[in-house]
Motif scaffolding. Structure first.
Motif, PDB file in Angstrom:
ATOM      1  N   MET A   1     -36.493 -40.439 -60.716  1.00 51.25           N
ATOM      2  CA  MET A   1     -37.662 -40.738 -59.900  1.00 51.25           C
ATOM      3  C   MET A   1     -38.827 -39.818 -60.277  1.00 51.25           C
ATOM      4  O   MET A   1     -38.668 -38.629 -60.470  1.00 51.25           O
ATOM      5  N   LEU A   2     -39.994 -40.407 -60.388  1.00 51.21           N
ATOM      6  CA  LEU A   2     -41.161 -39.602 -60.771  1.00 51.21           C
ATOM      7  C   LEU A   2     -41.662 -38.801 -59.568  1.00 51.21           C
ATOM      8  O   LEU A   2     -41.699 -39.304 -58.451  1.00 51.21           O
ATOM      9  N   SER A   3     -42.068 -37.560 -59.830  1.00 48.27           N
ATOM     10  CA  SER A   3     -42.634 -36.773 -58.728  1.00 48.27           C
ATOM     11  C   SER A   3     -44.056 -37.263 -58.479  1.00 48.27           C
ATOM     12  O   SER A   3     -44.729 -37.728 -59.407  1.00 48.27           O
ATOM     13  N   PRO A   4     -44.528 -37.203 -57.212  1.00 44.23           N
ATOM     14  CA  PRO A   4     -45.892 -37.687 -56.936  1.00 44.23           C
ATOM     15  C   PRO A   4     -46.921 -36.863 -57.696  1.00 44.23           C
ATOM     16  O   PRO A   4     -46.750 -35.668 -57.900  1.00 44.23           O
ATOM     17  N   VAL A   5     -47.993 -37.549 -58.086  1.00 45.99           N
ATOM     18  CA  VAL A   5     -49.038 -36.864 -58.866  1.00 45.99           C
ATOM     19  C   VAL A   5     -49.784 -35.894 -57.953  1.00 45.99           C
ATOM     20  O   VAL A   5     -50.202 -36.257 -56.858  1.00 45.99           O
ATOM     21  N   ARG A   6     -49.896 -34.650 -58.425  1.00 47.75           N
ATOM     22  CA  ARG A   6     -50.639 -33.651 -57.630  1.00 47.75           C
ATOM     23  C   ARG A   6     -52.123 -33.792 -57.954  1.00 47.75           C
ATOM     24  O   ARG A   6     -52.510 -33.767 -59.121  1.00 47.75           O
ATOM     25  N   PRO A   7     -52.999 -33.924 -56.918  1.00 47.44           N
ATOM     26  CA  PRO A   7     -54.430 -34.023 -57.206  1.00 47.44           C
ATOM     27  C   PRO A   7     -54.920 -32.743 -57.890  1.00 47.44           C
ATOM     28  O   PRO A   7     -54.464 -31.645 -57.548  1.00 47.44           O
ATOM     29  N   ALA A   8     -55.813 -32.907 -58.856  1.00 47.97           N
ATOM     30  CA  ALA A   8     -56.306 -31.739 -59.602  1.00 47.97           C
ATOM     31  C   ALA A   8     -57.554 -31.160 -58.938  1.00 47.97           C
ATOM     32  O   ALA A   8     -58.439 -31.898 -58.499  1.00 47.97           O
ATOM     33  N   VAL A   9     -57.576 -29.840 -58.866  1.00 45.51           N
ATOM     34  CA  VAL A   9     -58.749 -29.132 -58.335  1.00 45.51           C
ATOM     35  C   VAL A   9     -59.270 -28.218 -59.442  1.00 45.51           C
ATOM     36  O   VAL A   9     -58.514 -27.430 -60.001  1.00 45.51           O
ATOM     37  N   LEU A  10     -60.561 -28.345 -59.773  1.00 44.10           N
ATOM     38  CA  LEU A  10     -61.161 -27.452 -60.772  1.00 44.10           C
ATOM     39  C   LEU A  10     -61.955 -26.368 -60.045  1.00 44.10           C
ATOM     40  O   LEU A  10     -62.920 -26.662 -59.337  1.00 44.10           O
ATOM     41  N   LEU A  11     -61.483 -25.115 -60.182  1.00 47.85           N
ATOM     42  CA  LEU A  11     -62.171 -23.978 -59.548  1.00 47.85           C
ATOM     43  C   LEU A  11     -63.087 -23.317 -60.576  1.00 47.85           C
ATOM     44  O   LEU A  11     -62.636 -22.991 -61.676  1.00 47.85           O
ATOM     45  N   VAL A  12     -64.355 -23.122 -60.226  1.00 49.53           N
ATOM     46  CA  VAL A  12     -65.302 -22.502 -61.163  1.00 49.53           C
ATOM     47  C   VAL A  12     -65.935 -21.284 -60.483  1.00 49.53           C
ATOM     48  O   VAL A  12     -66.654 -21.415 -59.492  1.00 49.53           O
ATOM     49  N   ASP A  13     -65.625 -20.098 -61.007  1.00 52.04           N
ATOM     50  CA  ASP A  13     -66.198 -18.861 -60.451  1.00 52.04           C
ATOM     51  C   ASP A  13     -66.170 -17.806 -61.542  1.00 52.04           C
ATOM     52  O   ASP A  13     -65.211 -17.731 -62.308  1.00 52.04           O
ATOM     53  N   ASP A  14     -67.227 -17.003 -61.626  1.00 49.14           N
ATOM     54  CA  ASP A  14     -67.251 -15.970 -62.664  1.00 49.14           C
ATOM     55  C   ASP A  14     -66.429 -14.742 -62.267  1.00 49.14           C
ATOM     56  O   ASP A  14     -66.178 -13.879 -63.094  1.00 49.14           O
ATOM     57  N   ASP A  15     -66.024 -14.649 -61.002  1.00 47.94           N
ATOM     58  CA  ASP A  15     -65.217 -13.514 -60.549  1.00 47.94           C
ATOM     59  C   ASP A  15     -63.734 -13.858 -60.762  1.00 47.94           C
ATOM     60  O   ASP A  15     -63.157 -14.670 -60.043  1.00 47.94           O
ATOM     61  N   ARG A  16     -63.126 -13.204 -61.783  1.00 48.60           N
ATOM     62  CA  ARG A  16     -61.763 -13.584 -62.171  1.00 48.60           C
ATOM     63  C   ARG A  16     -60.744 -13.242 -61.084  1.00 48.60           C
ATOM     64  O   ARG A  16     -59.742 -13.931 -60.928  1.00 48.60           O
ATOM     65  N   THR A  17     -61.008 -12.159 -60.348  1.00 47.85           N
ATOM     66  CA  THR A  17     -60.064 -11.790 -59.285  1.00 47.85           C
ATOM     67  C   THR A  17     -60.020 -12.890 -58.231  1.00 47.85           C
ATOM     68  O   THR A  17     -58.944 -13.339 -57.815  1.00 47.85           O
ATOM     69  N   LEU A  18     -61.192 -13.299 -57.805  1.00 44.00           N
ATOM     70  CA  LEU A  18     -61.254 -14.346 -56.776  1.00 44.00           C
ATOM     71  C   LEU A  18     -60.634 -15.639 -57.312  1.00 44.00           C
ATOM     72  O   LEU A  18     -59.891 -16.333 -56.600  1.00 44.00           O
ATOM     73  N   LEU A  19     -60.912 -15.935 -58.571  1.00 41.85           N
ATOM     74  CA  LEU A  19     -60.380 -17.148 -59.194  1.00 41.85           C
ATOM     75  C   LEU A  19     -58.843 -17.127 -59.157  1.00 41.85           C
ATOM     76  O   LEU A  19     -58.204 -18.135 -58.832  1.00 41.85           O
ATOM     77  N   SER A  20     -58.296 -15.959 -59.445  1.00 40.18           N
ATOM     78  CA  SER A  20     -56.837 -15.818 -59.456  1.00 40.18           C
ATOM     79  C   SER A  20     -56.263 -15.983 -58.046  1.00 40.18           C
ATOM     80  O   SER A  20     -55.281 -16.696 -57.834  1.00 40.18           O
TER      81      SER A  20
END
Lengths: 237, 489
Positions: A1-20
């Motif tokens: 059985m295929l797992s349901p597709v997870r919606p993709a979220v693109l996060l854009v931020d120049d602060d790498r800590t916050l991005l992580s």
């Protein structure tokens, strides 16, 4: 059985800590997270695939969030949440309403961001930016949250606009109270039916010629609410 | 001579000319009838006629002279009306009138130019405008202004200034100008003569530290009359006034610009600092929350993480207050209008404070939902509850009372702390104001909390009031627009 597709979220931020930090939190909520640390990098990723939603930091060196949101909307009508170190009172954020579905003022709780992502994605499938009732007697521009009736023009609150959008997606059909509470408010709002009653009452004052005898926003006692089209509804892209 | 007098005299003359011969005739006829009955009638007639002729001749001679005078005077009058007065006198009159006309024009031009000289422009432009005005008044394009000493050399450097229509730079002061200024030092205006020739010089009176003259070559021209000197003096006074106003204006404007610049720097700094704090604060809070959720973290570390989270939260609140203050300053604070219940918000905010105090929340009246900005109201609640805790003794109770009042909800935060005296109460909502008691009790307060709270309430269409008594505690009441939450259908 295929797992349901997870919606993709693109996060854009120049602060790498916050991005992580955000990546981990959003990923835990069941989304497929992609990240970019600049506007051009985000646009490059969009060439490969389109996410379900973008989360963009407003203040980035080089191409700022405003410019990125504008360019994204030229490519595709993807929902956008803007992270901002300024708040809604700033003129630039007001202008951003043209391109962004929502904004979150820093500092914020990552749970709040997740709640907003969920809410927007729930609405995204129903969305048309314009609602027209009674052959154009009543016009609602959801992007600018402007409602125009023969009696005049009104500014809608974000909640009122969301409520109208959800009701308009099922026009002439009853939408149950629980579903409205779920789709219009976030869990963090702690909304109960009284929120809906008061919001409907206030919305009717703007929408209806006679709020005590509504023509468009009809109560279905014990069930929920129904938006009638007057005669026909013409959602326009 | 009046014309009626003339005609009267003509009438009398005719009467005298006709009446005596008639009387003579009547007399002769009567005498002929009575005494001279025997006399020849022809002889009587001859005597009467001759007498009449003689009488007429006498009268003619006498009146011819008088009437001639009258006629002559009439003719003279007619000539005057036609040809004016004596040519020499006429010329003098014409010169005088022309001179008066010119003086009137100069005074009118001076009044007009004095109004046109700007006071709100840079002093350099004002000097140029003064030169142009003098040129226009005197109808002489050779006038210039020499600023010999200036109290504000940055805005009005010494030098020779020309009119506004000349795009000439300011030229350096030379020996001529220094000599002219020294020569004319004792009089407000006049003509001076020396090695460079004759010049008309006007002293421009501004202040002790500032000296300027208006001057023009006067070689081969008549010495200015006293009236002209008066006019030149007036020109100098007007020029001095215009310059003085302009310098004053420039100084005030420069001070205002500097104050605005400092205020902008302060506002930019505040915004910059708060913005720079916002992103790391988000990361700190989120990381601490994540770590706390990690079950492998030991309990001791978990307690520290709890403190980190709490302090990050406090910092976030303070940054929020500073942002509100800077937005109030900039006049750009706006608030959303959402529908929400206040009691859960109060409970959440109190919990976030983690104050170890007795707390009581009382809700009275029909249930209402606030129509305001929940995030903003929470900011205000947090500031008031935080103050209540900070300014009241350990262990004392804090109470919140919520009750509808008309179309508003009145939310009162009450403490039994130090309270305020009248003077402090009146200034409580001023930015950075802190009373002496407040400084003593909480030395590290910012003085921004109540200022921001009051501004936020106003932005939501509400208000914030204080009921306080020194030593007995304070009650802060927020009023927000609200609606009954009962389902009316």
């Amino acid at each position: 059985m295929l797992s349901p597709v997870r919606p993709a979220v693109l996060l854009v931020d120049d602060d790498r800590t916050l991005l992580s930090v955000l990546s981990r939190r959003v990923s835990r909520a069941g989304y497929d997270v992609q990240t970019a640390t600049s506007g051009p990098a985000a646009l490059k990723q969009l060439e490969a695939s389109w996410p379900a939603i973008l989360v963009i930091d407003l203040m980035m060196p080089g191409m700022d969030g405003f410019e990125l949101a504008r360019r994204v909307k030229q490519l595709a009508d993807l929902p956008i949440i803007v992270l901002s170190a300024v708040d809604a009172s700033e003129a630039k954020v007001s202008a951003l309403e043209l391109y962004a579905e929502d904004y979150v003022t820093k500092p914020f709780d990552p749970d709040e961001l997740v709640a907003r992502i969920q809410r927007i994605l729930r609405r995204a499938s129903v969305g048309s930016p314009q609602i027209s009732l009674s052959d154009g007697d009543v016009e609602v521009d959801l992007a600018s949250r402007r409602l125009t009736t023969p009696a005049g023009s009104h500014q809608l609150t974000p909640t009122e606009a969301r409520l109208l959008q959800v009701l308009a997606s099922s026009v002439d059909r009853v939408v149950p109270t629980d579903e409205l509470l779920d789709r219009v408010w976030t869990d963090a709002d702690g909304a109960d039916p009284s929120y809906l009653w008061v919001t409907v009452r206030r919305l009717r004052r703007k929408l209806e010629a006679d709020p005590d005898h509504p023509r468009y926003l009809i109560t279905e006692r014990g069930i929920g609410y129904r938006l009638t089209s007057g005669s026909t509804i013409t959602p326009r892209a | 001579m009046p014309r009626t007098g003339l005609w009267l005299r003509v009438f009398v003359a005719l009467l005298l000319a006709v009446l005596p011969p008639l009387l003579l005739l009547v007399g002769a006829l009567l005498l002929t009838e009575t005494i001279l009955r025997d006399t020849e009638p022809d002889l009587v007639a001859i005597v009467v006629v001759a007498g009449s002729i003689v009488w007429a001749a006498v009268l003619g001679i006498v009146y011819a002279r008088g009437l001639g005078d009258d006629v002559r005077s009439l003719l003279t009058l007619a000539e005057r009306g036609d040809a004016g007065t004596d040519p020499e006198i006429g010329d003098a009159y014409r010169q005088m009138a022309s001179s008066l006309d010119e003086r009137n024009r100069q005074v009118a031009a001076l009044a007009r130019e004095a109004n046109l000289v700007p006071i709100d422009d840079a002093p350099r432009q004002v000097v140029a405008a003064v030169v142009s005005a003098v040129r226009s008044v005197m109808r002489d394009e050779t006038w210039r202004c020499a600023v010999l000493a200036s109290e504000s050399e940055d805005i009005l450097p010494p030098g020779i200034y020309h009119g506004t229509d000349e795009s000439r730079d300011v030229e350096p002061i030379g020996e001529l100008e220094r000599w002219a200024a020294v020569s004319a030092a004792d009089v407000p205006a006049g003509r001076v003569e020396g090695p460079w020739g004759a010049f008309a010089v006007i002293d421009v009176a501004v202040s002790d530290r500032m000296r300027a003259i208006l001057y023009a070559p006067w070689e081969g021209r008549v010495k200015p009359t006293p009236a002209e000197v008066d006019l030149l003096t007036l020109v100098g006074q007007h020029a001095g006034t215009a310059l003085e106003h302009s310098l004053l204006y420039a100084r005030v404007r420069s001070q205002a610009d500097e104050l605005n610049r400092l205020a902008a720097v302060q506002a930019d700094f505040l915004r910059g600092v708060t913005h720079d704090l916002q992103t790391p604060l988000t990361s700190i809070g989120a990381l601490a929350t994540e770590l706390r959720a990690d079950e492998s973290v030991p309990d001791r570390a978990r307690a520290d993480l709890e403190s980190i989270t709490h302090q990050a939260e406090r910092l976030r609140r303070m940054v929020g207050q500073l942002l509100v203050a800077s937005r109030l300053e900039a006049g750009v604070l706006t608030a959303q209008q959402e529908v929400f219940a206040v009691p859960p918000l109060v409970e959440r905010t109190w919990a976030a404070l983690r104050a170890d105090r007795p707390f009581e929340l009382v809700v009275e009246g029909a249930p209402h939902l606030a129509v305001a900005d929940p995030d903003r109201l929470e900011q205000v609640l947090w500031a008031l509850l935080d103050n209540a805790v900070k300014y009241s003794p350990d262990g004392s109770a804090i109470g919140v009372h919520i009750e509808p009042d008309g179309e508003e909800l009145a939310i009162t935060v009450r403490d039994s702390g130090i309270g305020m005296d009248e003077a402090t109460r009146e200034r409580a909502f001023e930015q950075f104001y802190r009373s002496r008691d407040a400084r003593r009790m909480v030395p590290d307060g910012s003085g921004v909390g109540l200022y921001a709270a009051s501004g936020l309430m106003a932005a939501m269409g509400g208000s914030l009031g204080i009921d306080t008594e020194l030593g007995r505690g304070s009650a802060f009441t927020m009023r927000v627009p609200a609606e009954p939450s009962a389902n009316g259908e």
